[in-house]
Design an enzyme around this catalytic site. Structure first.
Site, PDB file in Angstrom:
ATOM      1  N   THR A 244      -1.636  15.532   1.255  1.00 21.43           N
ATOM      2  CA  THR A 244      -2.710  16.329   0.650  1.00 21.43           C
ATOM      3  C   THR A 244      -4.008  16.145   1.431  1.00 21.43           C
ATOM      4  O   THR A 244      -4.685  17.119   1.777  1.00 21.43           O
ATOM      5  CB  THR A 244      -2.906  15.942  -0.826  1.00 21.43           C
ATOM      6  OG1 THR A 244      -1.630  15.906  -1.449  1.00 21.43           O
ATOM      7  CG2 THR A 244      -3.789  16.936  -1.539  1.00 21.43           C
TER       8      THR A 244
ATOM      9  N   LYS B 181     -19.539  -0.635  -5.156  1.00 16.13           N
ATOM     10  CA  LYS B 181     -20.735  -1.267  -5.740  1.00 16.13           C
ATOM     11  C   LYS B 181     -20.918  -0.836  -7.188  1.00 16.13           C
ATOM     12  O   LYS B 181     -21.937  -1.129  -7.806  1.00 16.13           O
ATOM     13  CB  LYS B 181     -21.984  -0.878  -4.942  1.00 16.13           C
ATOM     14  CG  LYS B 181     -21.927  -1.253  -3.473  1.00 16.13           C
ATOM     15  CD  LYS B 181     -23.153  -0.709  -2.745  1.00 16.13           C
ATOM     16  CE  LYS B 181     -22.891  -0.546  -1.262  1.00 16.13           C
ATOM     17  NZ  LYS B 181     -23.868   0.347  -0.619  1.00 16.13           N
TER      18      LYS B 181
HETATM   19  N1   CP Z   1       2.709  15.576  -2.123  1.00 11.32           N
HETATM   20  C1   CP Z   1       1.642  14.736  -2.090  1.00 11.32           C
HETATM   21  O1   CP Z   1       0.752  14.811  -2.923  1.00 11.32           O
HETATM   22  O2   CP Z   1       1.688  13.843  -1.053  1.00 11.32           O
HETATM   23  P1   CP Z   1       0.547  12.782  -0.739  1.00 11.32           P
HETATM   24  O3   CP Z   1       0.515  11.818  -1.898  1.00 11.32           O
HETATM   25  O4   CP Z   1       0.963  12.147   0.555  1.00 11.32           O
HETATM   26  O5   CP Z   1      -0.748  13.518  -0.645  1.00 11.32           O
END
Ligand code: CP
Length: 331
Positions: free
Chosen positions: A80, A109
């Protein structure tokens, strides 16, 4: 830096003007698949095909030159985060990447999500947020004047993943109506399952849900499926669905969502797609998976032409290019 309440300075969408309608996405937050109707989905998928064509012909364009995306990830991600970054860069925009762990930002923080968002919107035009809590994307959007895109909020939703999943099914099989789609694995915590299921309710599909007892689809979502009049069945066994399925949507059991790790150990290997299982499947079906996988699809399945999960990964970039262009008013 285009306030949600104002029309963007350049909102020139030739096709929409010609058709006398707006795609409805410009300046909008993308928080849930509930905001997509069939027309909007068709619009995004048409634009995604155009993006794919453009990337294959010339690699990149300057459609979003001068725009900045902040990628704000409070949870790990490979696909993503990198596909949003690649999408923005292929469209000529720039990225503030806070994807290598917010512990290196002022979150460590004690800065709140609201203040982090209020700060980052001073530098950017759109924020892509992944966060472990359900509802966090909505909370961020309520504090932002620029669009916020939900890149996964805990066990809630992952709307852009659902868009690319649906695009992949349609692209691979040429249609959505008439398909039998089997969702396998962690249907309780799998946010991609929740979002894709909701999108599929727009179509004339049959749904099969395959999971261990403790990972069944949440009842509220199952009730939505039933209320939509969809042909639906639940089972614990892939053998019950393999011969008739047009799509196997396989998912990982989400270890990080379990409070009791002994329970995770009990169900983590409940299902495995192997070459033996694939022998019983249709010739023209596909296997997809949001990834990452941790054993539920054997590597030996990868060479089967029906294994579409890495084509699905690439589609993620095209779909996110289309979505970013639409949200930022540049179609
Ligand atoms: N499909 C998906 O959300 O993969 P990531 O967690 O690698 O972003």
């Amino acid at each position: 830096m285009n306030p949600k309440t104002l029309e963007p300075l350049f909102n020139y969408d030739h096709m929409d003007r010609k058709n006398g309608r707006s795609n409805g996405l410009t300046g909008q937050d993308i928080l849930s698949v509930d905001q997509f109707d069939v027309d909007t989905l068709d619009y995004i998928f048409t634009r995604s095909c155009e993006m794919r064509e453009m990337v294959r012909r010339v690699g990149s364009t300057d459609l979003l030159r001068g725009n900045v995306l902040t990628a704000l990830f409070y949870e790990p991600s490979t696909r993503t985060s990198s596909s949003f970054i690649a999408a923005m860069e292929r469209l000529g925009g720039n990225v503030i990447p806070i994807t290598q762990g917010v512990q290196y930002s002022s979150v460590s923080k004690g800065e709140t999500l609201a203040d982090t968002v209020r700060t980052l919107e001073q530098y950017s035009d759109v924020i892509v947020l992944r966060h472990p809590e359900i509802g966090s994307a909505k909370a961020a959007a309520d504090n932002a004047t620029i669009p916020v895109i939900n890149a996964g909020d805990g066990a809630g939703e992952h709307p852009t993943q659902a868009l690319l999943d649906l695009f992949t099914i349609r692209d691979e099989l040429g249609r959505l109506d008439g398909l039998q789609i089997a969702m396998i694995g962690d249907l309780r915590y799998g946010r991609t399952v929740h979002s894709l299921t909701k999108l599929l309710l727009h179509y004339d599909v049959s749904l099969r849900f395959v999971s261990p007892e403790i990972l069944r689809l949440p009842l509220t979502l199952m009730n939505e499926v039933i209320d939509a009049g969809i042909d639906v069945r639940e089972t614990h066994d892939v053998a019950d669905v393999i011969e008739k399925a047009d799509v196997l949507y396989v998912t990982r059991v989400q270890k990080e969502r379990f409070s009791d790790l002994a329970q995770y150990e009990e169900v983590k290997d409940a299902h495995a797609i192997t070459p033996e299982v694939m022998k019983r499947a249709k010739e023209d079906m596909i296997v997809i998976h949001p990834l990452p996988r941790v054993g539920e699809i054997h590597y030996s399945v990868d060479k089967d032409p029906r294994a579409a999960y890495f084509r699905q990964v690439q589609n993620g970039m095209f779909v996110r290019m289309a979505l970013l262009a639409a949200v930022l008013g540049k179609a």
